[in-house]
Write a protein that holds these residues in place. Sequence first.
Motif, PDB file in Angstrom:
ATOM      1  N   ASN A 178       0.820  -1.210   0.000  1.00 42.67           N
ATOM      2  CA  ASN A 178       0.000   0.000   0.000  1.00 42.67           C
ATOM      3  C   ASN A 178       0.854   1.260   0.000  1.00 42.67           C
ATOM      4  N   LEU A 179       1.982   1.207   0.692  1.00 44.00           N
ATOM      5  CA  LEU A 179       2.884   2.366   0.695  1.00 44.00           C
ATOM      6  C   LEU A 179       3.392   2.667  -0.716  1.00 44.00           C
ATOM      7  N   LEU A 180       3.636   1.630  -1.484  1.00 43.99           N
ATOM      8  CA  LEU A 180       4.090   1.831  -2.860  1.00 43.99           C
ATOM      9  C   LEU A 180       3.031   2.518  -3.711  1.00 43.99           C
ATOM     10  N   ARG A 181       1.760   2.221  -3.419  1.00 42.99           N
ATOM     11  CA  ARG A 181       0.681   2.880  -4.158  1.00 42.99           C
ATOM     12  C   ARG A 181       0.657   4.374  -3.895  1.00 42.99           C
ATOM     13  N   PHE A 182       1.099   4.767  -2.689  1.00 40.52           N
ATOM     14  CA  PHE A 182       1.181   6.191  -2.354  1.00 40.52           C
ATOM     15  C   PHE A 182       2.531   6.783  -2.745  1.00 40.52           C
ATOM     16  N   LYS A 183       3.323   5.972  -3.471  1.00 36.58           N
ATOM     17  CA  LYS A 183       4.630   6.397  -3.968  1.00 36.58           C
ATOM     18  C   LYS A 183       5.578   6.799  -2.837  1.00 36.58           C
ATOM     19  N   VAL A 184       5.512   6.047  -1.739  1.00 39.00           N
ATOM     20  CA  VAL A 184       6.433   6.254  -0.624  1.00 39.00           C
ATOM     21  C   VAL A 184       7.712   5.482  -0.910  1.00 39.00           C
ATOM     22  N   PRO A 185       8.871   6.131  -0.911  1.00 39.49           N
ATOM     23  CA  PRO A 185      10.124   5.425  -1.208  1.00 39.49           C
ATOM     24  C   PRO A 185      10.470   4.422  -0.105  1.00 39.49           C
ATOM     25  N   LEU A 186      10.824   3.194  -0.504  1.00 35.14           N
ATOM     26  CA  LEU A 186      11.140   2.146   0.462  1.00 35.14           C
ATOM     27  C   LEU A 186      12.483   1.521   0.119  1.00 35.14           C
ATOM     28  N   ASP A 187      13.233   1.174   1.150  1.00 30.63           N
ATOM     29  CA  ASP A 187      14.496   0.484   0.921  1.00 30.63           C
ATOM     30  C   ASP A 187      14.261  -0.946   0.468  1.00 30.63           C
ATOM     31  N   SER A 188      13.159  -1.534   0.934  1.00 29.32           N
ATOM     32  CA  SER A 188      12.831  -2.912   0.572  1.00 29.32           C
ATOM     33  C   SER A 188      11.330  -3.118   0.693  1.00 29.32           C
ATOM     34  N   VAL A 189      10.785  -4.030  -0.101  1.00 26.03           N
ATOM     35  CA  VAL A 189       9.357  -4.353  -0.013  1.00 26.03           C
ATOM     36  C   VAL A 189       9.164  -5.744   0.579  1.00 26.03           C
ATOM     37  N   MET A 190      10.250  -6.362   1.055  1.00 26.12           N
ATOM     38  CA  MET A 190      10.154  -7.692   1.616  1.00 26.12           C
ATOM     39  C   MET A 190       9.539  -7.638   3.011  1.00 26.12           C
ATOM     40  N   CYS A 191       8.850  -8.693   3.379  1.00 20.81           N
ATOM     41  CA  CYS A 191       8.209  -8.783   4.693  1.00 20.81           C
ATOM     42  C   CYS A 191       9.269  -8.620   5.785  1.00 20.81           C
ATOM     43  N   PRO A 192       9.089  -7.658   6.702  1.00 20.21           N
ATOM     44  CA  PRO A 192      10.095  -7.437   7.751  1.00 20.21           C
ATOM     45  C   PRO A 192      10.111  -8.539   8.803  1.00 20.21           C
ATOM     46  N   VAL A 193       9.116  -9.428   8.765  1.00 21.93           N
ATOM     47  CA  VAL A 193       9.044 -10.501   9.756  1.00 21.93           C
ATOM     48  C   VAL A 193       9.810 -11.734   9.276  1.00 21.93           C
ATOM     49  N   CYS A 194       9.464 -12.221   8.073  1.00 24.75           N
ATOM     50  CA  CYS A 194      10.114 -13.447   7.569  1.00 24.75           C
ATOM     51  C   CYS A 194      11.211 -13.157   6.550  1.00 24.75           C
ATOM     52  N   GLY A 195      11.107 -12.024   5.834  1.00 26.42           N
ATOM     53  CA  GLY A 195      12.109 -11.655   4.850  1.00 26.42           C
ATOM     54  C   GLY A 195      12.113 -12.523   3.601  1.00 26.42           C
ATOM     55  N   VAL A 196      11.067 -13.318   3.405  1.00 30.46           N
ATOM     56  CA  VAL A 196      11.038 -14.253   2.281  1.00 30.46           C
ATOM     57  C   VAL A 196      10.203 -13.732   1.117  1.00 30.46           C
ATOM     58  N   ASN A 197       9.033 -13.158   1.424  1.00 31.21           N
ATOM     59  CA  ASN A 197       8.123 -12.688   0.380  1.00 31.21           C
ATOM     60  C   ASN A 197       7.860 -11.190   0.523  1.00 31.21           C
ATOM     61  N   GLU A 198       7.321 -10.587  -0.553  1.00 32.95           N
ATOM     62  CA  GLU A 198       6.930  -9.186  -0.473  1.00 32.95           C
ATOM     63  C   GLU A 198       5.772  -9.026   0.503  1.00 32.95           C
ATOM     64  N   GLU A 199       5.777  -7.909   1.235  1.00 32.29           N
ATOM     65  CA  GLU A 199       4.759  -7.713   2.257  1.00 32.29           C
ATOM     66  C   GLU A 199       3.463  -7.180   1.657  1.00 32.29           C
ATOM     67  N   SER A 200       2.349  -7.796   2.035  1.00 32.71           N
ATOM     68  CA  SER A 200       1.012  -7.352   1.693  1.00 32.71           C
ATOM     69  C   SER A 200       0.112  -7.780   2.842  1.00 32.71           C
ATOM     70  N   HIS A 201      -1.135  -7.312   2.833  1.00 37.01           N
ATOM     71  CA  HIS A 201      -2.071  -7.754   3.871  1.00 37.01           C
ATOM     72  C   HIS A 201      -2.191  -9.267   3.870  1.00 37.01           C
ATOM     73  N   SER A 202      -2.378  -9.822   2.685  1.00 35.98           N
ATOM     74  CA  SER A 202      -2.588 -11.265   2.565  1.00 35.98           C
ATOM     75  C   SER A 202      -1.387 -12.035   3.100  1.00 35.98           C
ATOM     76  N   HIS A 203      -0.189 -11.574   2.753  1.00 28.37           N
ATOM     77  CA  HIS A 203       1.002 -12.275   3.215  1.00 28.37           C
ATOM     78  C   HIS A 203       1.202 -12.105   4.718  1.00 28.37           C
ATOM     79  N   LEU A 204       1.169 -10.863   5.208  1.00 31.40           N
ATOM     80  CA  LEU A 204       1.509 -10.591   6.600  1.00 31.40           C
ATOM     81  C   LEU A 204       0.602 -11.324   7.570  1.00 31.40           C
ATOM     82  N   PHE A 205      -0.704 -11.279   7.323  1.00 29.29           N
ATOM     83  CA  PHE A 205      -1.650 -11.808   8.296  1.00 29.29           C
ATOM     84  C   PHE A 205      -1.968 -13.286   8.116  1.00 29.29           C
ATOM     85  N   PHE A 206      -1.704 -13.837   6.930  1.00 27.93           N
ATOM     86  CA  PHE A 206      -2.151 -15.205   6.695  1.00 27.93           C
ATOM     87  C   PHE A 206      -1.103 -16.135   6.092  1.00 27.93           C
ATOM     88  N   ALA A 207      -0.130 -15.612   5.380  1.00 29.09           N
ATOM     89  CA  ALA A 207       0.826 -16.475   4.687  1.00 29.09           C
ATOM     90  C   ALA A 207       2.227 -16.450   5.276  1.00 29.09           C
TER      91      ALA A 207
END
Length: 255
Positions: free
Chosen positions: A120-149
Amino acid sequence: MDSWDKVCLPKAFGGLDFRNGQRWNHAILAKYIWAVSEKHDVLWVKWINSVYLKGSDFCSYRLPQDTSWYWRKLCNIRGKFSREDIIAAGLNRKFNSANLYIQSLNHVQVINAQLLTFDNLLRFKVPLDSVMCPVCGVNEESHSHLFFACSLSVKVLEILAEWLNIRLWPYEFYRWRDWLSSRNNGLLSHIYNMLFVDVVYCIWRNQNCCIFYLYSQTASSIAAEVRLLMQNKLISISKKKLSVQGTCLIAQFTM
């Protein structure tokens, strides 16, 4: 979520427990929605059903353009709460506006607060150092990934499923939605909705710890936190007059 919304969160959710006047007013007015939906044996409810609803279900009733301001205001409150939450607030024929307010606040703040995961931050064009999940570091972070995958979230859900003795435990948002809507028991449905809110809150808070403090809780500690939040809420519910079945159900989750 603006600063005032954060201040109005319950203390258990990191706020100061200030009362949000608008939402509190909605919770009070919801008592009339409950009375109309349950077709209480009082004159004004009979009048509403005779003049306005004419046999229609209140929740699906289509408001005409030429109607009085007070009826329009009451109908507009319908979208502020789910049918299940209103029914749960009216258990044992006594409506509890305070419980409805707290429950709806949790839903608004946690479920619908536009949690800004990296996608969602990318949709608002917020610059990010990484889009990987900060918890597992394996997949890109999204609602679906963070809360369920996310591997940590999956482990949390597995622990809670074992605690609740639930075999068919959903691992996707839309399956959760369908699963929650399929729960027909009023109190049990209310409990599962509270559980969903607490799971999302605790996982989201751990995600923030990973970002800002470079520290992650274990799955067992997150699950324990969810259980504690749930048990505190259920103890509060148990103080009300419940049926024997409702009392046994609460006891099952607070043991």
